[in-house]
Design a protein around this motif. Sequence first.
Motif, PDB file in Angstrom:
ATOM      1  N   LEU A 167     -51.223   8.433 -15.909  1.00  0.00           N
ATOM      2  CA  LEU A 167     -50.678   9.597 -15.054  1.00  0.00           C
ATOM      3  C   LEU A 167     -51.268   9.510 -13.687  1.00  0.00           C
ATOM      4  O   LEU A 167     -52.284   8.960 -13.298  1.00  0.00           O
ATOM      5  N   GLY A 200     -39.399  14.890 -22.111  1.00  0.00           N
ATOM      6  CA  GLY A 200     -40.190  14.958 -20.821  1.00  0.00           C
ATOM      7  C   GLY A 200     -39.540  16.160 -19.921  1.00  0.00           C
ATOM      8  O   GLY A 200     -38.459  16.811 -20.218  1.00  0.00           O
ATOM      9  N   GLU A 260     -39.657  12.807 -14.408  1.00  0.00           N
ATOM     10  CA  GLU A 260     -40.900  12.845 -13.862  1.00  0.00           C
ATOM     11  C   GLU A 260     -42.170  12.794 -14.642  1.00  0.00           C
ATOM     12  O   GLU A 260     -43.304  12.151 -14.210  1.00  0.00           O
ATOM     13  N   TYR A 261     -42.064  13.215 -15.896  1.00  0.00           N
ATOM     14  CA  TYR A 261     -43.338  13.018 -16.965  1.00  0.00           C
ATOM     15  C   TYR A 261     -42.609  13.073 -18.386  1.00  0.00           C
ATOM     16  O   TYR A 261     -41.550  13.551 -18.732  1.00  0.00           O
ATOM     17  N   THR A 320     -47.590   8.071 -22.989  1.00  0.00           N
ATOM     18  CA  THR A 320     -47.576   9.279 -22.228  1.00  0.00           C
ATOM     19  C   THR A 320     -47.514   8.923 -20.679  1.00  0.00           C
ATOM     20  O   THR A 320     -48.485   8.088 -20.483  1.00  0.00           O
ATOM     21  N   GLY A 362     -46.411   9.589 -16.377  1.00  0.00           N
ATOM     22  CA  GLY A 362     -45.802  10.246 -15.253  1.00  0.00           C
ATOM     23  C   GLY A 362     -46.573  11.021 -14.156  1.00  0.00           C
ATOM     24  O   GLY A 362     -47.703  10.684 -13.984  1.00  0.00           O
ATOM     25  N   LEU A 370     -48.238  14.467 -12.529  1.00  0.00           N
ATOM     26  CA  LEU A 370     -48.882  15.918 -13.002  1.00  0.00           C
ATOM     27  C   LEU A 370     -49.407  16.428 -11.811  1.00  0.00           C
ATOM     28  O   LEU A 370     -49.768  15.408 -10.943  1.00  0.00           O
TER      29      LEU A 370
END
Length: 347
Positions: free
Chosen positions: A165, A210, A218-219, A236, A238, A240
């Motif tokens: 992330l 997502g 994006e996530y 996971t 992307g 934040l």
Amino acid sequence: MIKVGIVGVGFMSWIHYLAYQKVRGMSVAGFCSRDAKKQKGDWRGIKGNFGPAGEQIDVSKMNVCATLEELLADDSIDMIDICLPPALHEEATIAALKAGKHVLVEKPIALNPAAAKRMQKAAEKSGKLLLTAHVLPFFAEFNFALEAARSGKFGKLLGGHFKRLINDPTWIPDFYNLEKVGGPLLDLHIHDAHFIRLMFGMPTSVTSSGRMRGDCVEYCTTQFGFADQSYVVTATSGVLHQVARSFTHGFEIHYENATLLMDFAVIDDAPVLSMPLTVLPKKGKSKQPKLKGGDPVDSFAAELKEVQKSIEDGKPSDILGGELAVDALVLCQKQADSVAKGKTVRI
């Protein structure tokens, strides 16, 4: 001595340049950049999310070019290291291969699998090697996990969870543009997609949920399906929006007889290793293996040593070869499809 020409001067070029200084038998013989200051060795404006800031370098013994064509005309250069934006990878790679150079191209290999396959065909036709700079397997913690899987040190591999992330990377132009950079999946998550492919083989499906930013994921979080249904693998990745934590990555990997843990972040511009690589055996107390290469540049140097070996042996690396890079690209594309469609996507 393998003489290297770097194409494009930016953050990754700078990290690669530093790594070459640590590899005996490889040297940066030239580079091309349209920037007049960089041509004179002023790389001080370069910045990224890890590693030292750019510096003034000595270019007096290098072939400094304004264009790729000039660099490719240098017969003394054996390999071209492409650190251009992803949208330019295909054209530059094919031109270098046609000029009789081996190619190391930064990840992602291309923005779509069709382009990547054209690059592979060009490599086959030229008789030169096409290698993709997927550095993650050479980071000490990830390399330990990979070698444990390959050796069977902890028994059968069962699965795991991977995370990666970042805060919104406003310093990367066109980051969310699918036609230029590719967004978080292709710029960020592809590291873990490649590593998952390397560890577990090619998944048969992905189920991703997502958030979108326009037409770009994006996530997201993904459950990977495999022919071997004993594998339980998730990831996971992307963006934040959290300025205080600019980067974090880690894993929990499960083997039959042990679990591996690692968690690292950059918080308030300082590195925080909240969970050093830790082995939780099936029985007994935890252990923290001694690892070599704590400096991130050391990981890139290890990657370049693999490139060197591949060129000297005349064989594609089983880590950096094009097939794995294409598979990682396919995985990211399928994950984007799964998020957009809201359902499982077969591979």
